[in-house]
Design a protein around this motif. Structure first.
Motif, PDB file in Angstrom:
ATOM      1  N   GLY A  41     -15.587  13.917 -13.971  1.00 20.19           N
ATOM      2  CA  GLY A  41     -15.111  13.311 -15.040  1.00 20.19           C
ATOM      3  C   GLY A  41     -14.028  12.394 -15.290  1.00 20.19           C
ATOM      4  N   ALA A  42     -13.868  11.687 -16.350  1.00 24.80           N
ATOM      5  CA  ALA A  42     -12.780  10.607 -16.161  1.00 24.80           C
ATOM      6  C   ALA A  42     -11.662  11.347 -17.494  1.00 24.80           C
ATOM      7  CB  ALA A  42     -13.257   9.350 -16.753  1.00 24.80           C
ATOM      8  N   ASN A  43     -10.485  10.568 -17.442  1.00 27.09           N
ATOM      9  CA  ASN A  43      -9.531  11.094 -18.122  1.00 27.09           C
ATOM     10  C   ASN A  43      -9.298  12.664 -18.460  1.00 27.09           C
ATOM     11  OD1 ASN A  43      -9.154   8.415 -19.147  1.00 27.09           O
ATOM     12  ND2 ASN A  43     -11.078   8.720 -20.258  1.00 27.09           N
ATOM     13  N   GLN A  44      -9.289  13.314 -17.238  1.00 27.02           N
ATOM     14  CA  GLN A  44      -9.131  14.702 -17.145  1.00 27.02           C
ATOM     15  C   GLN A  44      -7.790  15.223 -17.249  1.00 27.02           C
ATOM     16  OE1 GLN A  44     -11.382  15.006 -13.410  1.00 27.02           O
ATOM     17  NE2 GLN A  44     -12.816  15.999 -14.025  1.00 27.02           N
ATOM     18  N   PHE A  45      -7.621  16.258 -17.940  1.00 20.95           N
ATOM     19  CA  PHE A  45      -6.333  16.905 -18.101  1.00 20.95           C
ATOM     20  C   PHE A  45      -5.863  17.876 -16.732  1.00 20.95           C
ATOM     21  CE2 PHE A  45      -3.134  19.867 -19.365  1.00 20.95           C
ATOM     22  CZ  PHE A  45      -2.319  19.365 -20.481  1.00 20.95           C
ATOM     23  N   PRO A  46      -4.958  17.499 -16.035  1.00 20.26           N
ATOM     24  CA  PRO A  46      -4.495  18.207 -14.896  1.00 20.26           C
ATOM     25  C   PRO A  46      -4.003  19.719 -15.120  1.00 20.26           C
ATOM     26  CG  PRO A  46      -3.043  16.306 -15.325  1.00 20.26           C
ATOM     27  CD  PRO A  46      -4.036  16.228 -16.413  1.00 20.26           C
ATOM     28  N   ILE A  47      -4.503  20.475 -14.449  1.00 27.49           N
ATOM     29  CA  ILE A  47      -4.005  22.010 -14.866  1.00 27.49           C
ATOM     30  C   ILE A  47      -4.253  22.525 -13.459  1.00 27.49           C
ATOM     31  CG2 ILE A  47      -6.353  22.552 -15.557  1.00 27.49           C
ATOM     32  CD1 ILE A  47      -4.960  24.359 -17.240  1.00 27.49           C
ATOM     33  N   ALA A  48      -3.311  23.481 -13.183  1.00 25.34           N
ATOM     34  CA  ALA A  48      -3.232  24.447 -12.119  1.00 25.34           C
ATOM     35  C   ALA A  48      -3.368  25.924 -12.714  1.00 25.34           C
ATOM     36  CB  ALA A  48      -1.822  24.412 -11.444  1.00 25.34           C
ATOM     37  N   ILE A  49      -4.379  26.498 -11.894  1.00 18.94           N
ATOM     38  CA  ILE A  49      -4.656  27.892 -12.489  1.00 18.94           C
ATOM     39  C   ILE A  49      -4.212  28.786 -11.187  1.00 18.94           C
ATOM     40  CG2 ILE A  49      -6.529  29.574 -12.836  1.00 18.94           C
ATOM     41  CD1 ILE A  49      -6.172  27.323 -14.926  1.00 18.94           C
TER      42      ILE A  49
ATOM     43  N   GLY B 264     -15.856  19.242 -17.288  1.00 12.43           N
ATOM     44  CA  GLY B 264     -15.640  17.681 -17.181  1.00 12.43           C
ATOM     45  C   GLY B 264     -14.425  17.348 -17.837  1.00 12.43           C
ATOM     46  N   ALA B 265     -13.688  18.141 -18.568  1.00 13.45           N
ATOM     47  CA  ALA B 265     -12.359  17.808 -19.352  1.00 13.45           C
ATOM     48  C   ALA B 265     -11.107  18.130 -18.466  1.00 13.45           C
ATOM     49  CB  ALA B 265     -12.417  18.817 -20.581  1.00 13.45           C
ATOM     50  N   PHE B 266     -11.319  18.927 -17.254  1.00  5.48           N
ATOM     51  CA  PHE B 266     -10.026  19.116 -16.587  1.00  5.48           C
ATOM     52  C   PHE B 266     -10.055  18.762 -15.203  1.00  5.48           C
ATOM     53  CE2 PHE B 266     -10.323  21.847 -20.158  1.00  5.48           C
ATOM     54  CZ  PHE B 266      -9.075  22.181 -20.671  1.00  5.48           C
ATOM     55  N   ARG B 267      -8.898  18.579 -14.698  1.00  7.59           N
ATOM     56  CA  ARG B 267      -8.898  18.268 -13.087  1.00  7.59           C
ATOM     57  C   ARG B 267      -7.939  19.435 -12.619  1.00  7.59           C
ATOM     58  NH1 ARG B 267      -4.884  15.726 -10.041  1.00  7.59           N
ATOM     59  NH2 ARG B 267      -4.077  14.859 -11.880  1.00  7.59           N
ATOM     60  N   ILE B 268      -8.434  20.250 -11.587  1.00  9.45           N
ATOM     61  CA  ILE B 268      -7.850  21.257 -11.404  1.00  9.45           C
ATOM     62  C   ILE B 268      -6.942  21.065 -10.171  1.00  9.45           C
ATOM     63  CG2 ILE B 268      -8.189  23.726 -10.187  1.00  9.45           C
ATOM     64  CD1 ILE B 268      -9.199  23.379 -12.932  1.00  9.45           C
ATOM     65  N   VAL B 269      -5.713  21.121 -10.103  1.00 12.48           N
ATOM     66  CA  VAL B 269      -4.701  21.003  -9.313  1.00 12.48           C
ATOM     67  C   VAL B 269      -4.630  22.068  -8.302  1.00 12.48           C
ATOM     68  CG1 VAL B 269      -2.304  20.593  -9.071  1.00 12.48           C
ATOM     69  CG2 VAL B 269      -3.312  19.464 -10.640  1.00 12.48           C
TER      70      VAL B 269
ATOM     71  N   PRO C  59      10.308  33.338 -15.680  1.00 14.47           N
ATOM     72  CA  PRO C  59       9.487  31.875 -16.064  1.00 14.47           C
ATOM     73  C   PRO C  59       9.356  31.284 -14.950  1.00 14.47           C
ATOM     74  CG  PRO C  59      11.300  32.503 -17.542  1.00 14.47           C
ATOM     75  CD  PRO C  59      11.738  33.376 -16.539  1.00 14.47           C
ATOM     76  N   PRO C  60       8.200  30.681 -14.662  1.00 11.92           N
ATOM     77  CA  PRO C  60       7.836  29.773 -13.675  1.00 11.92           C
ATOM     78  C   PRO C  60       8.789  28.427 -13.648  1.00 11.92           C
ATOM     79  CG  PRO C  60       6.087  29.540 -15.286  1.00 11.92           C
ATOM     80  CD  PRO C  60       7.019  30.548 -15.600  1.00 11.92           C
ATOM     81  N   ASP C  61       8.722  27.854 -12.470  1.00  8.18           N
ATOM     82  CA  ASP C  61       9.232  26.712 -12.282  1.00  8.18           C
ATOM     83  C   ASP C  61       8.674  25.451 -12.782  1.00  8.18           C
ATOM     84  OD1 ASP C  61      10.845  24.413 -11.558  1.00  8.18           O
ATOM     85  OD2 ASP C  61      11.405  24.851  -9.733  1.00  8.18           O
ATOM     86  N   LEU C  62       8.665  25.086 -14.050  1.00  5.81           N
ATOM     87  CA  LEU C  62       7.372  24.300 -14.765  1.00  5.81           C
ATOM     88  C   LEU C  62       7.822  22.748 -14.183  1.00  5.81           C
ATOM     89  CD1 LEU C  62       7.147  25.504 -18.284  1.00  5.81           C
ATOM     90  CD2 LEU C  62       5.484  26.079 -16.450  1.00  5.81           C
ATOM     91  N   ALA C  63       9.235  22.450 -13.811  1.00  6.28           N
ATOM     92  CA  ALA C  63       9.415  20.987 -13.472  1.00  6.28           C
ATOM     93  C   ALA C  63       8.412  20.845 -12.062  1.00  6.28           C
ATOM     94  CB  ALA C  63      10.871  20.903 -13.269  1.00  6.28           C
ATOM     95  N   ALA C  64       8.804  22.108 -11.173  1.00  3.88           N
ATOM     96  CA  ALA C  64       8.046  21.837  -9.839  1.00  3.88           C
ATOM     97  C   ALA C  64       6.480  21.663 -10.073  1.00  3.88           C
ATOM     98  CB  ALA C  64       8.564  23.236  -9.002  1.00  3.88           C
ATOM     99  N   TRP C  65       6.073  22.467 -10.920  1.00  3.18           N
ATOM    100  CA  TRP C  65       4.642  22.381 -11.038  1.00  3.18           C
ATOM    101  C   TRP C  65       4.276  20.966 -11.521  1.00  3.18           C
ATOM    102  CZ3 TRP C  65       0.842  25.232  -9.220  1.00  3.18           C
ATOM    103  CH2 TRP C  65       1.178  26.582  -8.689  1.00  3.18           C
ATOM    104  N   LYS C  66       4.803  20.302 -12.541  1.00  2.00           N
ATOM    105  CA  LYS C  66       4.594  19.022 -13.108  1.00  2.00           C
ATOM    106  C   LYS C  66       5.019  18.172 -12.036  1.00  2.00           C
ATOM    107  CE  LYS C  66       4.622  15.413 -15.547  1.00  2.00           C
ATOM    108  NZ  LYS C  66       2.943  14.930 -15.861  1.00  2.00           N
ATOM    109  N   GLY C  67       5.850  18.238 -10.707  1.00  2.00           N
ATOM    110  CA  GLY C  67       6.051  17.503  -9.692  1.00  2.00           C
ATOM    111  C   GLY C  67       4.686  17.506  -8.589  1.00  2.00           C
ATOM    112  N   ARG C  68       3.957  18.580  -8.872  1.00  2.00           N
ATOM    113  CA  ARG C  68       2.763  18.716  -8.168  1.00  2.00           C
ATOM    114  C   ARG C  68       1.588  18.054  -8.630  1.00  2.00           C
ATOM    115  NH1 ARG C  68       3.124  25.173  -6.321  1.00  2.00           N
ATOM    116  NH2 ARG C  68       0.986  24.589  -5.235  1.00  2.00           N
ATOM    117  N   GLY C  69       1.802  17.645 -10.050  1.00  2.00           N
ATOM    118  CA  GLY C  69       0.823  16.690 -10.626  1.00  2.00           C
ATOM    119  C   GLY C  69       0.168  17.696 -11.668  1.00  2.00           C
TER     120      GLY C  69
END
Length: 405
Positions: A13-21, A46-51, A63-73
């Motif tokens: 898909g296009a314009n996908q929301f990047p998420i890590a599971i 199709g709405a998500f891109r799996i990181v 709490p997880p290091d959210l800044a680090a996860w953001k750095g991973r995309g």
């Protein structure tokens, strides 16, 4: 048919929301990989891109290091755990974080038997989908389809939305076609040829009890439930050519709905119950028409080609899917009823029986690959596709069940 379908993502898909599971703690000791089911659900939408999240669970204690996860995309992160309790049930816990705003978005605990672990995973995927898109998810729903295992072996199967947990509702030596869900998800109407002619049944999914509702002279076919679940539309030839009739669920109070000199078939109610969309060749070639239940003449709605059949209407009533013939290929098309624009949803050539997911964001259909019937899904914008294949038999006639509480 007892083996579940295998899901293969075939389009992006296009314009996908990047998420890590992240892997859930304890998943490796559980009978279901909960995190993987969630990832597959979101990817198939199709709405998500799996990181890529690695192989190690993210601890829930801190709490997880959210800044680090953001750095991973990843703009969002889901973590969780699966714990077997002393009584044999499983406690599944999950949390969802916004990696951009560095905040917690959702958290929930689910407790149930091992047999409900996949359903729990689908429910978590639904929660994630709703929190991040603002729309209700449809992963914790069911689909029905027909499998032909041999020339004399047919099965009507009910399964999870990803084809897992298949349960055989009916076995027959004769064909089964045109299954349709009731609005509350408790019943299926279908056509069976077990008496050597097409007869319409209404079947309780929970108990297996069923009732003949249309066994008139000639053909009885293409059942569809009204949105309030009180009326069936069916196609009958009892008065000559195939026409659409309305009846009560017990087969009583039969009254003719269409009046044409052509073949009218494949009815489907609009979500508000005021219109019926159907296929008719009254103009010379099969096209999609609609007609109000309170009277008036039928109006043609498909104009993109010389052939259009098998309509299904989106839950919001704004879009129509059907199978159109274009250059010798039979493909699923989506028509925006307000704008009149049409887009192809598939890249295959022998598509059949499109059916909207109950949130309108995915379309399920049957097609043929390598001479074998399989199921496919497409996002409603046509950009993300998946294929569901089984270990044996031709898979046909899919229909997606409703959202249920």
């Amino acid at each position: 048919a007892a083996a579940q379908l295998r899901v293969e993502i075939t389009g992006v898909g296009a314009n996908q929301f990047p998420i890590a599971i992240a892997p859930f703690a304890g998943d490796s000791q559980a009978p279901v990989d909960v995190a993987r089911v969630i990832r597959d659900d979101l990817a198939r939408s199709g709405a998500f891109r799996i990181v890529e999240a690695g192989t190690a669970p993210v601890p829930e204690a801190a709490p997880p290091d959210l800044a680090a996860w953001k750095g991973r995309g990843a703009d969002a992160l889901a973590i969780g755990s699966v714990t077997r309790l002393a009584d044999g049930r499983y406690d599944v816990r999950y949390r969802l974080f916004d990696a951009v705003k560095q905040t917690s978005l959702d958290g929930q605990s689910f407790v149930g038997p091992a047999s409900e672990l996949r359903l729990t995973a689908h429910r978590i995927a639904d929660r994630i989908y709703e929190r991040l898109t603002g729309e209700r998810g449809a992963f914790a729903t069911r689909v029905a389809y027909v499998v032909q295992l041999s020339p004399t072996a047919f099965e009507l199967v009910v399964a999870d939305s990803d084809g897992a947990n298949p349960q055989t509702a009916l076995r027959s030596r004769e064909p089964i076609i045109s299954p349709a869900w009731s609005p509350d998800g408790t019943k299926l109407a279908y056509v069976s040829f077990e008496s050597r002619k097409p007869v319409v049944y209404v079947h309780s999914v929970a108990t297996g009890q069923r009732q003949v509702v249309a066994n008139f002279k000639g053909n009885n076919s293409a059942p569809a439930f009204s949105p309030d679940g009180r009326t069936l539309a069916v196609t009958l030839t009892r008065d000559g050519l195939a026409q659409i009739y309305l009846m009560n669920l017990d087969g009583s109070n039969v009254r003719r709905f269409t009046q044409s000199s052509g073949i009218d078939t494949e009815p489907v109610f609009s979500p508000d119950g005021k219109l019926i969309y159907f296929t008719s060749d009254r103009g010379g070639s099969p096209q999609i028409y609609r007609q109000a239940l309170d009277g008036g003449s039928a109006q043609r709605v498909s104009f993109g080609g010389e052939y259009a059949i098998s309509p299904d209407i989106s839950p919001d009533g704004r879009s129509l899917v059907y199978v159109a013939r274009r250059g010798g290929r039979f493909q699923v098309m989506l028509l925006d009823l307000e704008r009149g624009t049409e887009i192809p949803l598939t890249d295959t050539a022998k598509d059949e029986s499109p059916s909207f997911a109950p949130n309108g964001r995915i379309v399920l259909y049957a097609t043929e690959v390598g001479g074998r019937g399989v199921l496919g899904t497409s996002s409603s914008d046509g950009r993300a596709r998946a294929r569901l294949t089984g270990p044996a038999g031709d898979i046909r006639e899919p229909t997606w069940g409703p959202l249920v509480k």
